[in-house]
Design a protein around this motif. Structure first.
Motif, PDB file in Angstrom:
ATOM      1  N   GLY A 195      11.059   6.455 -23.944  1.00  0.00           N
ATOM      2  CA  GLY A 195      11.557   5.758 -22.756  1.00  0.00           C
ATOM      3  C   GLY A 195      10.904   6.256 -21.478  1.00  0.00           C
ATOM      4  O   GLY A 195      10.494   5.459 -20.620  1.00  0.00           O
ATOM      5  N   ARG A 196      10.798   7.562 -21.360  1.00  0.00           N
ATOM      6  CA  ARG A 196      10.138   8.157 -20.186  1.00  0.00           C
ATOM      7  C   ARG A 196       8.695   7.686 -20.091  1.00  0.00           C
ATOM      8  O   ARG A 196       8.233   7.271 -19.024  1.00  0.00           O
ATOM      9  N   ASP A 197       7.988   7.718 -21.199  1.00  0.00           N
ATOM     10  CA  ASP A 197       6.585   7.310 -21.179  1.00  0.00           C
ATOM     11  C   ASP A 197       6.423   5.817 -20.914  1.00  0.00           C
ATOM     12  O   ASP A 197       5.436   5.395 -20.311  1.00  0.00           O
ATOM     13  N   ILE A 198       7.390   5.009 -21.333  1.00  0.00           N
ATOM     14  CA  ILE A 198       7.340   3.581 -21.017  1.00  0.00           C
ATOM     15  C   ILE A 198       7.491   3.368 -19.511  1.00  0.00           C
ATOM     16  O   ILE A 198       6.803   2.530 -18.921  1.00  0.00           O
ATOM     17  N   VAL A 199       8.369   4.140 -18.882  1.00  0.00           N
ATOM     18  CA  VAL A 199       8.504   4.049 -17.419  1.00  0.00           C
ATOM     19  C   VAL A 199       7.179   4.412 -16.757  1.00  0.00           C
ATOM     20  O   VAL A 199       6.707   3.703 -15.855  1.00  0.00           O
ATOM     21  N   PHE A 200       6.548   5.497 -17.188  1.00  0.00           N
ATOM     22  CA  PHE A 200       5.250   5.881 -16.619  1.00  0.00           C
ATOM     23  C   PHE A 200       4.192   4.815 -16.896  1.00  0.00           C
ATOM     24  O   PHE A 200       3.330   4.550 -16.051  1.00  0.00           O
ATOM     25  N   LEU A 201       4.253   4.190 -18.068  1.00  0.00           N
ATOM     26  CA  LEU A 201       3.325   3.121 -18.414  1.00  0.00           C
ATOM     27  C   LEU A 201       3.498   1.927 -17.467  1.00  0.00           C
ATOM     28  O   LEU A 201       2.508   1.334 -17.029  1.00  0.00           O
ATOM     29  N   ILE A 202       4.719   1.591 -17.142  1.00  0.00           N
ATOM     30  CA  ILE A 202       4.972   0.506 -16.188  1.00  0.00           C
ATOM     31  C   ILE A 202       4.390   0.857 -14.826  1.00  0.00           C
ATOM     32  O   ILE A 202       3.748   0.021 -14.176  1.00  0.00           O
ATOM     33  N   PRO A 235       0.811  -1.225   0.000  1.00  0.00           N
ATOM     34  CA  PRO A 235       0.000   0.000   0.000  1.00  0.00           C
ATOM     35  C   PRO A 235       0.847   1.279   0.000  1.00  0.00           C
ATOM     36  O   PRO A 235       0.441   2.296  -0.562  1.00  0.00           O
ATOM     37  N   TRP A 236       2.033   1.210   0.589  1.00  0.00           N
ATOM     38  CA  TRP A 236       2.926   2.377   0.568  1.00  0.00           C
ATOM     39  C   TRP A 236       3.554   2.539  -0.814  1.00  0.00           C
ATOM     40  O   TRP A 236       3.693   3.667  -1.306  1.00  0.00           O
ATOM     41  N   ILE A 237       3.931   1.436  -1.433  1.00  0.00           N
ATOM     42  CA  ILE A 237       4.484   1.486  -2.786  1.00  0.00           C
ATOM     43  C   ILE A 237       3.426   2.013  -3.748  1.00  0.00           C
ATOM     44  O   ILE A 237       3.701   2.872  -4.593  1.00  0.00           O
ATOM     45  N   ALA A 238       2.195   1.514  -3.602  1.00  0.00           N
ATOM     46  CA  ALA A 238       1.097   1.971  -4.467  1.00  0.00           C
ATOM     47  C   ALA A 238       0.824   3.453  -4.256  1.00  0.00           C
ATOM     48  O   ALA A 238       0.491   4.167  -5.211  1.00  0.00           O
ATOM     49  N   LEU A 239       0.975   3.935  -3.035  1.00  0.00           N
ATOM     50  CA  LEU A 239       0.810   5.373  -2.769  1.00  0.00           C
ATOM     51  C   LEU A 239       1.837   6.168  -3.571  1.00  0.00           C
ATOM     52  O   LEU A 239       1.492   7.167  -4.209  1.00  0.00           O
ATOM     53  N   VAL A 240       3.081   5.721  -3.549  1.00  0.00           N
ATOM     54  CA  VAL A 240       4.131   6.415  -4.309  1.00  0.00           C
ATOM     55  C   VAL A 240       3.813   6.389  -5.801  1.00  0.00           C
ATOM     56  O   VAL A 240       3.905   7.418  -6.480  1.00  0.00           O
ATOM     57  N   LEU A 241       3.409   5.227  -6.307  1.00  0.00           N
ATOM     58  CA  LEU A 241       3.052   5.121  -7.731  1.00  0.00           C
ATOM     59  C   LEU A 241       1.930   6.091  -8.078  1.00  0.00           C
ATOM     60  O   LEU A 241       1.983   6.797  -9.093  1.00  0.00           O
ATOM     61  N   ARG A 242       0.916   6.111  -7.228  1.00  0.00           N
ATOM     62  CA  ARG A 242      -0.257   6.970  -7.459  1.00  0.00           C
ATOM     63  C   ARG A 242       0.142   8.437  -7.452  1.00  0.00           C
ATOM     64  O   ARG A 242      -0.263   9.214  -8.329  1.00  0.00           O
ATOM     65  N   LEU A 243       0.979   8.830  -6.486  1.00  0.00           N
ATOM     66  CA  LEU A 243       1.390  10.234  -6.389  1.00  0.00           C
ATOM     67  C   LEU A 243       2.314  10.643  -7.528  1.00  0.00           C
ATOM     68  O   LEU A 243       2.220  11.771  -8.030  1.00  0.00           O
ATOM     69  N   VAL A 244       3.186   9.735  -7.948  1.00  0.00           N
ATOM     70  CA  VAL A 244       4.064  10.050  -9.084  1.00  0.00           C
ATOM     71  C   VAL A 244       3.226  10.270 -10.342  1.00  0.00           C
ATOM     72  O   VAL A 244       3.400  11.263 -11.057  1.00  0.00           O
ATOM     73  N   LEU A 245       2.302   9.351 -10.608  1.00  0.00           N
ATOM     74  CA  LEU A 245       1.448   9.503 -11.791  1.00  0.00           C
ATOM     75  C   LEU A 245       0.583  10.759 -11.697  1.00  0.00           C
ATOM     76  O   LEU A 245       0.406  11.474 -12.693  1.00  0.00           O
ATOM     77  N   ALA A 253       1.890   2.857 -14.206  1.00  0.00           N
ATOM     78  CA  ALA A 253       0.428   2.773 -14.324  1.00  0.00           C
ATOM     79  C   ALA A 253      -0.023   1.322 -14.328  1.00  0.00           C
ATOM     80  O   ALA A 253      -1.044   0.975 -13.711  1.00  0.00           O
ATOM     81  N   GLY A 254       0.716   0.455 -15.010  1.00  0.00           N
ATOM     82  CA  GLY A 254       0.376  -0.961 -15.039  1.00  0.00           C
ATOM     83  C   GLY A 254       0.448  -1.586 -13.659  1.00  0.00           C
ATOM     84  O   GLY A 254      -0.435  -2.366 -13.266  1.00  0.00           O
ATOM     85  N   LEU A 255       1.477  -1.251 -12.904  1.00  0.00           N
ATOM     86  CA  LEU A 255       1.595  -1.768 -11.533  1.00  0.00           C
ATOM     87  C   LEU A 255       0.438  -1.285 -10.666  1.00  0.00           C
ATOM     88  O   LEU A 255      -0.129  -2.053  -9.880  1.00  0.00           O
ATOM     89  N   LEU A 256       0.085  -0.025 -10.819  1.00  0.00           N
ATOM     90  CA  LEU A 256      -1.017   0.519 -10.024  1.00  0.00           C
ATOM     91  C   LEU A 256      -2.352  -0.093 -10.437  1.00  0.00           C
ATOM     92  O   LEU A 256      -3.208  -0.353  -9.587  1.00  0.00           O
ATOM     93  N   ALA A 257      -2.535  -0.355 -11.717  1.00  0.00           N
ATOM     94  CA  ALA A 257      -3.761  -1.009 -12.173  1.00  0.00           C
ATOM     95  C   ALA A 257      -3.842  -2.436 -11.634  1.00  0.00           C
ATOM     96  O   ALA A 257      -4.917  -2.920 -11.274  1.00  0.00           O
ATOM     97  N   TRP A 258      -2.702  -3.100 -11.553  1.00  0.00           N
ATOM     98  CA  TRP A 258      -2.635  -4.474 -11.068  1.00  0.00           C
ATOM     99  C   TRP A 258      -2.971  -4.539  -9.577  1.00  0.00           C
ATOM    100  O   TRP A 258      -3.750  -5.387  -9.164  1.00  0.00           O
ATOM    101  N   ARG A 259      -2.402  -3.610  -8.782  1.00  0.00           N
ATOM    102  CA  ARG A 259      -2.641  -3.598  -7.338  1.00  0.00           C
ATOM    103  C   ARG A 259      -2.889  -2.157  -6.894  1.00  0.00           C
ATOM    104  O   ARG A 259      -1.972  -1.470  -6.460  1.00  0.00           O
ATOM    105  N   PRO A 260      -4.125  -1.691  -7.002  1.00  0.00           N
ATOM    106  CA  PRO A 260      -4.425  -0.275  -6.772  1.00  0.00           C
ATOM    107  C   PRO A 260      -4.570   0.144  -5.304  1.00  0.00           C
ATOM    108  O   PRO A 260      -4.605   1.334  -5.024  1.00  0.00           O
TER     109      PRO A 260
END
Length: 163
Positions: A135-142, A17-27, A144-151
């Motif tokens: 490359g930058r957008d692929i990183v953001f896509l990854i 949940p902390w990792i997902a928070l970081v992903l969510r805030l970065v996006l 987003a994919g992680l967050l979609a997998w475990r939101p």
């Protein structure tokens, strides 16, 4: 019962949940950083979309007007953590479209600044940064994919509303 095999799994599930928070805030930051300046410069946003030469003038103008609104709305939704999986999926779809657009411009030999975090438009061929932008957008896509997998994330409206 041997807890040595269950403990690492439990620790990982407590960290997610902390990792997902970081992903969510970065996006959220990415979409807000991209969209907010364009809201005050809609002409530049429209010009940036037209530079890709993918749509008619009128369609490009509509996209150039709607895109900043969509980016800001998506950023706010991600920031508060409302419908996080849905927002992550929409983020991923937008990023795939952005990657395809940049790749298309590159393949067709069009020299543009992508307009992702700037006003975009035509530039000299030496000023294009297509590999870095993709490359930058692929990183953001990854992300987003992680967050979609475990939101599920900390400090989210989803958690407050639905537990």
């Amino acid at each position: 019962m041997d807890t040595s095999t269950t403990k690492p799994t439990a620790e990982r599930s407590n960290r997610w949940p902390w990792i997902a928070l970081v992903l969510r805030l970065v996006l959220a930051g990415v979409f807000l950083y991209a969209g907010l300046p364009k809201l005050t410069h809609l002409d530049a946003s429209r010009r940036s979309v037209r530079a890709y030469d993918l749509f008619s003038y009128d369609v490009a103008n509509v996209i150039g007007t709607i895109l900043p609104l969509a980016e800001v709305a998506l950023g706010v939704i991600l920031l508060v953590g409302l419908f996080a999986r849905f927002a992550a999926i929409i983020s991923a779809l937008l990023l795939v479209i952005f990657i395809a657009g940049i790749a298309s411009a590159w393949a067709r030999g069009i020299s543009i600044d992508c307009g992702c975090f700037s006003e975009g438009g035509a530039v000299a061929a030496s000023q294009t940064k297509y590999p870095q932008e993709i490359g930058r957008d692929i990183v953001f896509l990854i992300l987003a994919g992680l967050l979609a997998w475990r939101p599920r994330s900390r400090f989210s409206a989803d958690g407050a509303l639905w537990g």
